[in-house]
Design a protein around this motif. Structure first.
Motif, PDB file in Angstrom:
ATOM      1  N   THR A   1       0.662  -1.370  -0.027  1.00  0.00           N
ATOM      2  CA  THR A   1       0.292   0.058   0.248  1.00  0.00           C
ATOM      3  C   THR A   1       0.758   1.245   0.004  1.00  0.00           C
ATOM      4  O   THR A   1       0.603   2.444  -0.196  1.00  0.00           O
ATOM      5  CB  THR A   1      -1.166   0.148   1.258  1.00  0.00           C
TER       6      THR A   1
ATOM      7  N   GLU B   1      -5.052  -6.820  -0.651  1.00  0.00           N
ATOM      8  CA  GLU B   1      -6.374  -7.716   0.079  1.00  0.00           C
ATOM      9  C   GLU B   1      -5.417  -8.904  -1.141  1.00  0.00           C
ATOM     10  O   GLU B   1      -5.721  -9.869   0.018  1.00  0.00           O
ATOM     11  CB  GLU B   1      -7.148  -7.271  -0.837  1.00  0.00           C
TER      12      GLU B   1
ATOM     13  N   THR C   1      -4.518  -1.200  -3.360  1.00  0.00           N
ATOM     14  CA  THR C   1      -5.056  -2.120  -3.185  1.00  0.00           C
ATOM     15  C   THR C   1      -5.647  -3.207  -3.239  1.00  0.00           C
ATOM     16  O   THR C   1      -5.303  -4.324  -2.146  1.00  0.00           O
ATOM     17  CB  THR C   1      -6.600  -1.153  -2.497  1.00  0.00           C
TER      18      THR C   1
END
Length: 217
Positions: free
Chosen positions: A122, A135, A131
């Motif tokens: 990030t 994730e 992102t």
């Protein structure tokens, strides 16, 4: 006359010195910028190499976890397949040695490392890639932990041979399915050509025409 000549030379010398100082500052700033760019390139490349290998592993083995109303006795095989890479090989044996301190420590250290890698993504990537990569890595480590915890429940049930414990198995199995669905969603977002094109553009010191074209596909 001599005084004017001396003054003239002093002015020239001052200008030359100032010019040299400005040039040195410019070179220093440029070198610093290049060093920072190289460092950013190295960090992005490291994260993406790991991410691509994890994506490949998940793509090959995603069918091992089938959603049904039965206990998932093949989760140990799924864990071993999902850790079949140099980055995760040191924790592959943890699923066969649940709750053994040496293997459990290696597992927790590696999962914490993956969480840190997710957070680092990030900071070094920009826009949607940061992102999506973060994730995926976090969802991957979460699934590994959920499989490990589910294996503990299975081992406990089999050792105790108590019918009442199967209600716990159902709850942890549902959490297993949720973790798998989360990883599937993260993988599907990350695997698109358009997003991969953006990621490669951010990694490369010089982007290629193919990277630009993939961005718009």
């Amino acid at each position: 006359m001599k005084a004017h000549m001396v003054l003239g030379w002093e002015i020239i010398a001052s200008c030359v010195s100032a010019g040299v100082a400005i040039l040195a500052l410019f070179v220093s700033l440029r070198q610093g910028r290049m060093a920072n760019r190289q460092s950013l390139f190295d960090r992005r490349l490291k994260i993406w190499i790991i991410t691509e290998k994890l994506m490949q592993l998940y793509r090959i083995n995603s069918e091992l976890l089938k959603k049904d109303n039965e206990a998932q006795f093949a989760t140990d095989l799924c864990f071993e397949r999902l850790t079949n890479t140099t980055y995760l090989q040191e924790i592959s044996a943890a699923i066969s040695h649940v709750l053994e301190s040496e293997h459990q420590l290696k597992l927790h250290l590696k999962l914490d490392e993956m969480k840190s890698l997710s957070m680092e993504a990030t900071f070094v990537f920009k826009g949607q890639p940061k992102t999506t990569i973060a994730e995926f890595i976090d969802a991957y480590q979460a699934l590994l932990f959920t499989i490990y915890r589910y294996q503990i429940i299975l081992n406990t049930i089999q050792a105790a041979e108590k019918e009442a414990l199967w209600s716990r198995e159902e709850r942890y199995r549902e959490e297993l399915y949720q973790a798998e669905e989360r990883l599937t969603t993260a993988y599907e977002k990350l695997a698109g050509k358009r997003l991969i094109g953006k990621i490669r553009r951010q990694i490369r010191l010089d982007s290629t025409l193919v990277d630009y074209l993939n961005t718009f596909r």
